[in-house]
Design a protein around this motif. Sequence first.
Motif, mmCIF file in Angstrom:
data_model
loop_
_atom_site.group_PDB
_atom_site.id
_atom_site.type_symbol
_atom_site.label_atom_id
_atom_site.label_comp_id
_atom_site.label_asym_id
_atom_site.label_seq_id
_atom_site.Cartn_x
_atom_site.Cartn_y
_atom_site.Cartn_z
ATOM 1 N N ALA A 108 39.881 45.728 33.555
ATOM 2 C CA ALA A 108 41.329 45.506 33.515
ATOM 3 C C ALA A 108 42.048 46.223 34.648
ATOM 4 O O ALA A 108 43.139 45.815 35.061
ATOM 5 C CB ALA A 108 41.892 45.958 32.172
ATOM 6 N N LYS A 109 41.450 47.292 35.156
ATOM 7 C CA LYS A 109 42.060 48.022 36.268
ATOM 8 C C LYS A 109 41.985 47.236 37.574
ATOM 9 O O LYS A 109 42.624 47.605 38.555
ATOM 10 C CB LYS A 109 41.373 49.377 36.452
ATOM 11 N N LEU A 110 41.189 46.173 37.570
ATOM 12 C CA LEU A 110 41.015 45.354 38.765
ATOM 13 C C LEU A 110 41.524 43.941 38.530
ATOM 14 O O LEU A 110 40.979 42.971 39.051
ATOM 15 C CB LEU A 110 39.538 45.342 39.182
ATOM 16 N N SER A 111 42.587 43.840 37.736
ATOM 17 C CA SER A 111 43.250 42.567 37.456
ATOM 18 C C SER A 111 44.661 42.631 38.023
ATOM 19 O O SER A 111 45.424 43.537 37.696
ATOM 20 C CB SER A 111 43.289 42.300 35.954
ATOM 21 N N PHE A 112 45.007 41.665 38.878
ATOM 22 C CA PHE A 112 46.270 41.718 39.611
ATOM 23 C C PHE A 112 47.063 40.427 39.449
ATOM 24 O O PHE A 112 46.487 39.331 39.402
ATOM 25 C CB PHE A 112 46.005 41.916 41.111
ATOM 26 N N THR A 113 48.375 40.562 39.372
ATOM 27 C CA THR A 113 49.275 39.416 39.507
ATOM 28 C C THR A 113 50.327 39.792 40.547
ATOM 29 O O THR A 113 50.637 40.969 40.766
ATOM 30 C CB THR A 113 49.956 39.037 38.182
ATOM 31 N N PHE A 114 50.888 38.747 41.175
ATOM 32 C CA PHE A 114 51.809 38.961 42.280
ATOM 33 C C PHE A 114 53.138 38.259 42.007
ATOM 34 O O PHE A 114 53.179 37.234 41.314
ATOM 35 C CB PHE A 114 51.191 38.444 43.583
ATOM 36 N N GLU A 115 54.199 38.820 42.569
ATOM 37 C CA GLU A 115 55.534 38.270 42.345
ATOM 38 C C GLU A 115 55.837 37.088 43.262
ATOM 39 O O GLU A 115 56.661 36.241 42.933
ATOM 40 C CB GLU A 115 56.589 39.355 42.543
#
Length: 329
Positions: free
Chosen positions: A181-188
């Motif tokens: 989970a620490k390597l899960s990203f979303t972007f604006e």
Amino acid sequence: MKNEMLTVTEAAARIDAGDVMVIAGDEALLVQLPKGAWIGGTTVYFVTENGGAVVRDKLFCTTFAKATGATPRHVDVAGLPTISEGYKAGGVTMIMIPAFSVAHSQFAVDGQTYPGLFDQPLAGWITGVHLDDIGKKAPKVFDGSTGVGYDEGAVLLHVALPEGAQIDLDILNIFAQGDDAKLSFTFEDNGFSAKTAMVNGEQVKLADYITDNKIDTRLPLVANYSGALVNVSIQSVDTETGEVKFYAPVVAGVEYRMANALGSYSQAFAQGAGDGGTGQYSCNCILNYLYGELEGQRTGGFTGPVTFGEIAYILLNQTLVRMDINDAA
């Protein structure tokens, strides 16, 4: 389809004979070719029958032996949304776009919104140069109908095929989404770069986060699009400016997870490629070539140009795009 490394003289003879071809090679060779039913793009990296290699004195030529006709054309940036207007019923369209061009960015971000883009197989790649020449020479694409090379826009080869021909367009992606989970990203925002990302509901400074967590940037971010895993590769991490650059755009709101680490990149790629690929069109990513140490190594039966991005309808990274054409069932 037939894949061959040919001299300029040999390729020119095929073009003059009316063969329908997509051609990859050094710009100095491509400019010598006669007009005909072909498109071309610059690269000096290839996977040949003898393994990965830098080749400057020959052209990699894929001949569409089953083609019943073909129309090459160049479109400028404004004309990119017209790609499907040249589609031939039951056929296939090949595409090449120069790396670092406006068209590269426009297609990457907006391509999937173009009218009719998905109505037939669309395959191709982003053209490049030797890594030592980045910033010194511009990648080019060539419209065989005129013989003219361009550093902007896209070249298309609309190929007509016999009625009922079966086209199989697919990708080989050796990466899977990790479960950390620490390597899960979303972007604006959509884009080829980002300074921040959301991780577990908190905004982080992305460059610092990657550096502090010692994230292996040879591994891509992986998104799951209805079961299709699509990579976004990391180009650079600048902790001074706070900017992280990507080789393909991230899409706002989509969850990206760092790929699982590979025990051996080269072995994983060789295993994924298997023994298939003979007689198929393919192109492979420059990052696979570098990180997978493909120089001198074979990728099953797959041969073709090594590229600065792959296209199977949309822009892809760290994948192998493959296409086969068979007679009607």
